[in-house]
Design a protein around this motif. Structure first.
Motif: not given
Ligand code: BYC
Length: 330
Positions: A234, A123, A222
Protein backbone atom coordinates in the motif's frame (compact mmCIF):
# COMPACT_ATOMS: atom_id res chain seq x y z
CA UNK A 1 14.09 -21.63 8.04
CA UNK A 2 16.09 -24.40 9.76
CA UNK A 3 14.97 -25.74 13.12
CA UNK A 4 17.57 -26.42 15.78
CA UNK A 5 16.87 -29.57 17.78
CA UNK A 6 18.32 -31.02 20.98
CA UNK A 7 19.34 -34.66 21.52
CA UNK A 8 15.70 -35.69 22.11
CA UNK A 9 14.82 -34.15 18.75
CA UNK A 10 12.56 -31.62 20.46
CA UNK A 11 12.07 -28.35 18.55
CA UNK A 12 13.78 -25.55 20.46
CA UNK A 13 13.69 -22.46 18.30
CA UNK A 14 13.93 -21.54 14.68
CA UNK A 15 17.33 -20.48 13.45
CA UNK A 16 17.47 -18.65 10.17
CA UNK A 17 19.52 -20.53 7.62
CA UNK A 18 22.26 -18.77 5.67
CA UNK A 19 19.89 -18.88 2.70
CA UNK A 20 17.16 -17.14 4.71
CA UNK A 21 19.57 -14.47 5.89
CA UNK A 22 20.79 -13.78 2.37
CA UNK A 23 17.18 -13.79 1.15
CA UNK A 24 16.09 -11.35 3.83
CA UNK A 25 19.00 -9.03 3.00
CA UNK A 26 18.09 -9.14 -0.70
CA UNK A 27 14.40 -8.54 0.10
CA UNK A 28 15.21 -5.56 2.36
CA UNK A 29 17.43 -4.07 -0.36
CA UNK A 30 14.72 -4.41 -3.01
CA UNK A 31 12.13 -2.77 -0.75
CA UNK A 32 14.54 0.03 0.24
CA UNK A 33 15.28 0.70 -3.44
CA UNK A 34 11.54 0.74 -4.16
CA UNK A 35 12.11 -1.99 -6.70
CA UNK A 36 10.13 -5.18 -7.33
CA UNK A 37 9.90 -8.63 -5.78
CA UNK A 38 9.19 -11.37 -8.34
CA UNK A 39 7.63 -14.83 -7.73
CA UNK A 40 10.91 -16.79 -7.66
CA UNK A 41 12.55 -14.33 -5.21
CA UNK A 42 12.91 -15.08 -1.53
CA UNK A 43 10.30 -13.25 0.53
CA UNK A 44 9.29 -13.28 4.20
CA UNK A 45 6.38 -15.64 4.90
CA UNK A 46 4.35 -12.74 6.33
CA UNK A 47 4.80 -10.74 3.12
CA UNK A 48 3.61 -13.76 1.10
CA UNK A 49 0.63 -14.22 3.43
CA UNK A 50 -0.36 -10.57 3.38
CA UNK A 51 -0.24 -10.43 -0.40
CA UNK A 52 -2.14 -13.70 -0.78
CA UNK A 53 -4.83 -12.32 1.54
CA UNK A 54 -5.17 -8.94 -0.15
CA UNK A 55 -4.85 -10.13 -3.74
CA UNK A 56 -7.23 -13.07 -3.37
CA UNK A 57 -9.80 -10.89 -1.60
CA UNK A 58 -9.42 -8.42 -4.42
CA UNK A 59 -10.02 -11.23 -6.95
CA UNK A 60 -13.09 -12.43 -5.01
CA UNK A 61 -14.44 -8.84 -5.01
CA UNK A 62 -14.18 -8.64 -8.78
CA UNK A 63 -16.06 -11.93 -9.20
CA UNK A 64 -18.77 -11.27 -6.60
CA UNK A 65 -18.91 -7.68 -7.89
CA UNK A 66 -20.29 -8.96 -11.19
CA UNK A 67 -23.60 -9.83 -9.55
CA UNK A 68 -25.27 -6.47 -8.80
CA UNK A 69 -24.74 -5.25 -12.37
CA UNK A 70 -25.34 -8.59 -14.10
CA UNK A 71 -28.86 -8.47 -12.65
CA UNK A 72 -29.54 -5.41 -14.80
CA UNK A 73 -28.26 -6.67 -18.17
CA UNK A 74 -31.70 -7.91 -19.21
CA UNK A 75 -33.32 -4.68 -18.02
CA UNK A 76 -30.96 -2.16 -19.64
CA UNK A 77 -33.02 0.59 -21.29
CA UNK A 78 -31.47 0.26 -24.79
CA UNK A 79 -29.36 -2.07 -26.91
CA UNK A 80 -26.40 0.29 -26.57
CA UNK A 81 -26.66 0.36 -22.76
CA UNK A 82 -27.01 -3.42 -22.70
CA UNK A 83 -23.86 -3.93 -24.80
CA UNK A 84 -21.86 -1.53 -22.62
CA UNK A 85 -23.04 -3.13 -19.37
CA UNK A 86 -22.30 -6.62 -20.66
CA UNK A 87 -18.78 -5.56 -21.63
CA UNK A 88 -18.24 -4.04 -18.19
CA UNK A 89 -19.39 -7.15 -16.34
CA UNK A 90 -17.15 -9.29 -18.55
CA UNK A 91 -14.24 -6.98 -17.74
CA UNK A 92 -14.81 -7.65 -14.03
CA UNK A 93 -14.58 -11.40 -14.70
CA UNK A 94 -11.29 -10.74 -16.51
CA UNK A 95 -9.98 -8.73 -13.54
CA UNK A 96 -10.82 -11.63 -11.25
CA UNK A 97 -8.91 -14.00 -13.52
CA UNK A 98 -5.76 -11.85 -13.74
CA UNK A 99 -5.81 -11.46 -9.99
CA UNK A 100 -6.32 -15.17 -9.27
CA UNK A 101 -3.42 -15.94 -11.62
CA UNK A 102 -1.23 -13.31 -9.96
CA UNK A 103 -2.15 -14.72 -6.52
CA UNK A 104 -1.29 -18.27 -7.62
CA UNK A 105 2.30 -17.14 -8.26
CA UNK A 106 2.57 -16.85 -4.46
CA UNK A 107 1.95 -20.57 -4.11
CA UNK A 108 -1.72 -21.04 -3.21
CA UNK A 109 -3.64 -22.87 -5.95
CA UNK A 110 -6.82 -21.43 -7.37
CA UNK A 111 -9.13 -24.16 -6.03
CA UNK A 112 -7.93 -23.40 -2.47
CA UNK A 113 -8.59 -19.68 -2.95
CA UNK A 114 -12.01 -20.55 -4.26
CA UNK A 115 -12.76 -22.77 -1.26
CA UNK A 116 -11.78 -19.92 1.04
CA UNK A 117 -14.38 -17.72 -0.64
CA UNK A 118 -17.12 -20.37 -0.68
CA UNK A 119 -16.61 -21.29 2.97
CA UNK A 120 -16.85 -17.63 3.98
CA UNK A 121 -13.29 -17.66 5.33
CA UNK A 122 -12.08 -15.07 2.83
CA UNK A 123 -13.64 -11.64 2.60
CA UNK A 124 -14.69 -9.67 -0.47
CA UNK A 125 -15.42 -5.97 -0.71
CA UNK A 126 -18.26 -4.82 1.56
CA UNK A 127 -19.79 -2.73 -1.23
CA UNK A 128 -21.14 -5.75 -3.11
CA UNK A 129 -23.45 -6.65 -0.24
CA UNK A 130 -25.71 -3.72 -1.07
CA UNK A 131 -28.60 -4.13 -3.53
CA UNK A 132 -28.83 -2.51 -6.97
CA UNK A 133 -32.44 -1.34 -6.95
CA UNK A 134 -32.81 0.80 -10.07
CA UNK A 135 -31.21 1.51 -13.44
CA UNK A 136 -29.65 4.63 -11.89
CA UNK A 137 -27.72 2.30 -9.57
CA UNK A 138 -25.74 1.20 -12.64
CA UNK A 139 -24.66 4.83 -12.91
CA UNK A 140 -23.86 5.18 -9.20
CA UNK A 141 -21.91 1.90 -9.17
CA UNK A 142 -19.84 2.95 -12.19
CA UNK A 143 -19.20 6.47 -10.93
CA UNK A 144 -18.77 5.88 -7.19
CA UNK A 145 -17.80 2.21 -6.82
CA UNK A 146 -15.46 2.01 -9.81
CA UNK A 147 -14.31 5.54 -8.95
CA UNK A 148 -13.35 4.46 -5.42
CA UNK A 149 -11.72 1.34 -6.89
CA UNK A 150 -9.56 3.52 -9.17
CA UNK A 151 -8.55 5.84 -6.32
CA UNK A 152 -7.51 2.78 -4.32
CA UNK A 153 -5.94 0.84 -7.17
CA UNK A 154 -3.85 3.41 -9.05
CA UNK A 155 -1.26 3.43 -6.22
CA UNK A 156 -1.36 -0.39 -6.28
CA UNK A 157 0.14 -0.25 -9.81
CA UNK A 158 3.36 0.54 -7.90
CA UNK A 159 2.94 -2.34 -5.43
CA UNK A 160 6.27 -3.99 -4.63
CA UNK A 161 5.08 -7.41 -5.82
CA UNK A 162 5.59 -7.48 -9.61
CA UNK A 163 2.63 -9.63 -10.73
CA UNK A 164 0.18 -7.58 -8.60
CA UNK A 165 1.45 -4.21 -9.84
CA UNK A 166 1.40 -5.32 -13.48
CA UNK A 167 -2.13 -6.75 -13.22
CA UNK A 168 -3.27 -3.45 -11.71
CA UNK A 169 -2.10 -1.40 -14.70
CA UNK A 170 -4.50 -3.09 -17.08
CA UNK A 171 -7.28 -3.25 -14.50
CA UNK A 172 -7.05 0.50 -13.83
CA UNK A 173 -7.32 1.30 -17.55
CA UNK A 174 -10.52 -0.72 -17.77
CA UNK A 175 -11.87 0.76 -14.53
CA UNK A 176 -11.51 4.24 -16.04
CA UNK A 177 -13.88 3.25 -18.82
CA UNK A 178 -16.24 1.80 -16.20
CA UNK A 179 -16.25 5.00 -14.20
CA UNK A 180 -16.86 7.06 -17.32
CA UNK A 181 -19.84 4.96 -18.39
CA UNK A 182 -21.36 5.23 -14.89
CA UNK A 183 -20.91 8.99 -14.87
CA UNK A 184 -22.54 9.21 -18.28
CA UNK A 185 -25.58 7.19 -17.17
CA UNK A 186 -26.06 9.56 -14.23
CA UNK A 187 -25.49 12.64 -16.40
CA UNK A 188 -28.19 11.57 -18.81
CA UNK A 189 -30.65 10.78 -16.02
CA UNK A 190 -29.83 14.01 -14.19
CA UNK A 191 -30.71 15.93 -17.36
CA UNK A 192 -33.86 13.89 -17.99
CA UNK A 193 -37.32 14.15 -16.46
CA UNK A 194 -37.71 15.19 -12.79
CA UNK A 195 -38.42 11.53 -11.97
CA UNK A 196 -35.22 10.41 -13.70
CA UNK A 197 -33.19 13.07 -11.89
CA UNK A 198 -34.71 11.93 -8.60
CA UNK A 199 -33.80 8.32 -9.41
CA UNK A 200 -30.17 9.39 -10.02
CA UNK A 201 -30.06 11.39 -6.77
CA UNK A 202 -31.53 8.47 -4.83
CA UNK A 203 -28.86 6.13 -6.22
CA UNK A 204 -26.06 8.54 -5.27
CA UNK A 205 -27.57 8.94 -1.79
CA UNK A 206 -27.54 5.16 -1.21
CA UNK A 207 -24.08 4.41 -2.66
CA UNK A 208 -22.12 7.37 -1.23
CA UNK A 209 -21.36 6.05 2.28
CA UNK A 210 -20.83 2.38 1.28
CA UNK A 211 -18.40 3.60 -1.45
CA UNK A 212 -16.42 5.57 1.15
CA UNK A 213 -16.22 2.42 3.30
CA UNK A 214 -14.59 0.52 0.44
CA UNK A 215 -11.29 2.11 1.50
CA UNK A 216 -11.41 0.09 4.71
CA UNK A 217 -11.55 1.07 8.39
CA UNK A 218 -10.08 4.34 9.67
CA UNK A 219 -6.29 4.36 10.02
CA UNK A 220 -6.53 3.90 13.77
CA UNK A 221 -8.58 0.72 13.25
CA UNK A 222 -6.63 -0.71 10.32
CA UNK A 223 -4.39 -3.51 11.65
CA UNK A 224 -2.66 -4.22 8.32
CA UNK A 225 -1.92 -0.77 6.89
CA UNK A 226 1.32 0.06 8.63
CA UNK A 227 3.12 -3.13 7.66
CA UNK A 228 1.69 -3.10 4.13
CA UNK A 229 2.95 0.45 3.67
CA UNK A 230 6.39 -0.46 5.02
CA UNK A 231 6.53 -3.23 2.41
CA UNK A 232 5.45 -0.85 -0.39
CA UNK A 233 2.29 -2.86 -1.04
CA UNK A 234 0.00 0.00 0.00
CA UNK A 235 1.33 3.47 -0.79
CA UNK A 236 -1.25 5.51 1.11
CA UNK A 237 -3.36 4.87 4.17
CA UNK A 238 -7.08 4.08 4.01
CA UNK A 239 -8.01 7.57 5.29
CA UNK A 240 -5.68 9.35 2.87
CA UNK A 241 -7.21 7.58 -0.12
CA UNK A 242 -10.75 8.12 1.16
CA UNK A 243 -10.02 11.81 1.55
CA UNK A 244 -8.65 12.11 -2.01
CA UNK A 245 -11.73 10.36 -3.34
CA UNK A 246 -14.06 12.75 -1.51
CA UNK A 247 -12.15 15.69 -3.01
CA UNK A 248 -12.57 14.23 -6.47
CA UNK A 249 -16.28 13.44 -6.32
CA UNK A 250 -17.30 16.70 -4.62
CA UNK A 251 -16.16 18.45 -7.82
CA UNK A 252 -17.64 15.92 -10.24
CA UNK A 253 -21.08 15.93 -8.56
CA UNK A 254 -21.45 19.61 -9.53
CA UNK A 255 -21.20 18.67 -13.22
CA UNK A 256 -23.97 16.14 -12.67
CA UNK A 257 -26.16 18.80 -11.05
CA UNK A 258 -26.69 16.42 -8.12
CA UNK A 259 -25.56 16.57 -4.48
CA UNK A 260 -23.68 14.29 -2.12
CA UNK A 261 -25.62 13.30 1.02
CA UNK A 262 -23.00 14.82 3.32
CA UNK A 263 -23.02 18.43 4.51
CA UNK A 264 -19.72 18.06 6.33
CA UNK A 265 -17.44 17.85 3.31
CA UNK A 266 -14.70 20.48 3.59
CA UNK A 267 -11.06 20.93 2.71
CA UNK A 268 -8.79 21.23 5.74
CA UNK A 269 -6.03 23.70 4.82
CA UNK A 270 -3.87 22.59 7.73
CA UNK A 271 -3.84 18.86 7.02
CA UNK A 272 -4.30 19.18 3.25
CA UNK A 273 -7.07 16.56 3.50
CA UNK A 274 -10.70 16.51 2.49
CA UNK A 275 -12.95 15.82 5.47
CA UNK A 276 -16.35 14.16 5.39
CA UNK A 277 -19.18 13.29 7.77
CA UNK A 278 -18.96 10.38 10.21
CA UNK A 279 -19.48 6.95 8.62
CA UNK A 280 -21.48 4.20 10.26
CA UNK A 281 -18.68 1.79 11.13
CA UNK A 282 -21.04 -0.53 13.02
CA UNK A 283 -22.80 -1.13 9.73
CA UNK A 284 -19.44 -1.79 8.02
CA UNK A 285 -18.49 -4.47 10.56
CA UNK A 286 -21.97 -6.02 10.35
CA UNK A 287 -21.51 -6.35 6.57
CA UNK A 288 -18.03 -7.86 7.07
CA UNK A 289 -19.50 -10.34 9.53
CA UNK A 290 -21.87 -11.56 6.79
CA UNK A 291 -24.94 -9.67 7.99
CA UNK A 292 -25.27 -7.06 5.24
CA UNK A 293 -28.41 -6.68 3.11
CA UNK A 294 -27.24 -9.08 0.34
CA UNK A 295 -24.43 -11.25 1.81
CA UNK A 296 -26.47 -14.46 1.84
CA UNK A 297 -27.80 -13.92 -1.68
CA UNK A 298 -24.36 -13.13 -3.12
CA UNK A 299 -22.81 -16.27 -1.64
CA UNK A 300 -25.73 -18.45 -2.69
CA UNK A 301 -25.45 -17.21 -6.32
CA UNK A 302 -21.68 -17.74 -6.27
CA UNK A 303 -22.03 -21.33 -5.06
CA UNK A 304 -24.74 -22.00 -7.63
CA UNK A 305 -22.56 -20.62 -10.44
CA UNK A 306 -19.64 -22.74 -9.26
CA UNK A 307 -21.77 -25.91 -9.26
CA UNK A 308 -23.27 -25.09 -12.66
CA UNK A 309 -19.76 -24.62 -14.04
CA UNK A 310 -18.57 -28.09 -12.97
CA UNK A 311 -18.98 -29.51 -16.49
CA UNK A 312 -16.77 -26.74 -17.92
CA UNK A 313 -13.98 -27.58 -15.46
CA UNK A 314 -14.33 -31.30 -16.21
CA UNK A 315 -14.28 -30.70 -19.96
CA UNK A 316 -11.22 -28.42 -19.68
CA UNK A 317 -9.39 -31.03 -17.56
CA UNK A 318 -10.28 -33.82 -20.02
CA UNK A 319 -9.08 -31.70 -22.94
CA UNK A 320 -5.80 -30.87 -21.16
CA UNK A 321 -5.23 -34.58 -20.37
CA UNK A 322 -5.90 -35.53 -24.01
CA UNK A 323 -3.48 -32.87 -25.24
CA UNK A 324 -0.80 -34.01 -22.77
CA UNK A 325 -1.25 -37.65 -23.88
CA UNK A 326 -0.95 -36.66 -27.56
CA UNK A 327 2.22 -34.68 -26.81
CA UNK A 328 3.68 -37.69 -24.99
CA UNK A 329 2.95 -40.01 -27.93
CA UNK A 330 4.49 -37.49 -30.35
N1 BYC B 1 -14.65 -4.76 2.49
O1 BYC B 1 -6.24 -3.52 8.00
P1 BYC B 1 -7.18 -3.20 6.91
C1 BYC B 1 -14.14 -3.50 -8.03
C2 BYC B 1 -10.96 -5.92 5.82
S1 BYC B 1 -13.60 -4.67 -6.89
C3 BYC B 1 -14.37 -5.95 3.06
O2 BYC B 1 -7.33 -1.78 6.53
P2 BYC B 1 -5.95 -3.85 4.38
C4 BYC B 1 -15.37 -3.74 -8.80
C5 BYC B 1 -9.52 -6.26 5.46
O3 BYC B 1 -9.48 -7.22 4.42
C6 BYC B 1 -12.22 -3.90 -6.16
N2 BYC B 1 -13.33 -6.12 3.91
O4 BYC B 1 -6.85 -4.13 5.66
C7 BYC B 1 -15.77 -5.03 -9.12
C8 BYC B 1 -9.03 -6.77 6.80
O5 BYC B 1 -9.53 -8.07 7.04
P3 BYC B 1 -8.59 -9.40 6.95
C9 BYC B 1 -12.07 -4.17 -4.71
C10 BYC B 1 -12.56 -5.05 4.15
O6 BYC B 1 -5.91 -5.09 3.59
C11 BYC B 1 -16.98 -5.24 -9.76
C12 BYC B 1 -9.75 -5.88 7.79
O7 BYC B 1 -10.90 -5.41 7.14
N3 BYC B 1 -10.84 -3.53 -4.32
O8 BYC B 1 -13.52 -2.52 -8.17
O9 BYC B 1 -4.65 -3.22 4.76
C13 BYC B 1 -17.78 -4.16 -10.13
C14 BYC B 1 -8.90 -4.73 8.29
O10 BYC B 1 -8.64 -3.76 7.27
C15 BYC B 1 -12.80 -3.80 3.59
C16 BYC B 1 -9.86 -4.15 -3.61
O11 BYC B 1 -9.98 -5.26 -3.22
C17 BYC B 1 -13.90 -3.67 2.72
N4 BYC B 1 -14.24 -2.51 2.15
O12 BYC B 1 -6.76 -2.72 3.59
C18 BYC B 1 -17.38 -2.87 -9.82
C19 BYC B 1 -8.59 -3.34 -3.41
N5 BYC B 1 -11.87 -2.93 4.04
O13 BYC B 1 -8.26 -9.56 5.49
C20 BYC B 1 -16.15 -2.64 -9.19
C21 BYC B 1 -7.43 -4.13 -2.86
C22 BYC B 1 -11.08 -3.61 4.87
O14 BYC B 1 -7.36 -9.09 7.76
N6 BYC B 1 -7.45 -4.17 -1.42
N7 BYC B 1 -11.51 -4.88 4.95
O15 BYC B 1 -9.44 -10.51 7.49
C23 BYC B 1 -6.97 -3.16 -0.65
O16 BYC B 1 -6.53 -2.13 -1.12
C24 BYC B 1 -6.97 -3.38 0.85
O17 BYC B 1 -7.06 -4.75 1.12
C25 BYC B 1 -8.11 -2.61 1.58
C26 BYC B 1 -8.04 -2.95 3.08
C27 BYC B 1 -7.92 -1.12 1.40
C28 BYC B 1 -9.49 -3.02 1.08
Amino acid sequence: MATQTDAGDQKLHAVPSAEDEAGQAYFDKIIAEDSRIEPADWMPEKYRKTLTRQMSQHAHSEIIGMQPEANWITRAPSLKRKAILMAKVQDEAGHGLYLYSATETLGTPRHVLNEQLMSGKAKYSSIFNYPANSWADMGAIGWLVDGAAIANQVPLCRASYGPYGRAMVRICKEESFHQRQGFEILLELANGTPAQKQMAQDAVNRFYAPALMMFGPTDTDSPNSQQSMAWNIKRFSNDELRSRFVGMIQEQVKVLGLTLPDDQIRYNEETGLWEHGELNWDEFYEVLAGRGPCNAQRMERRREAHENGAWVREAAAAYAAKKAQKAQVA
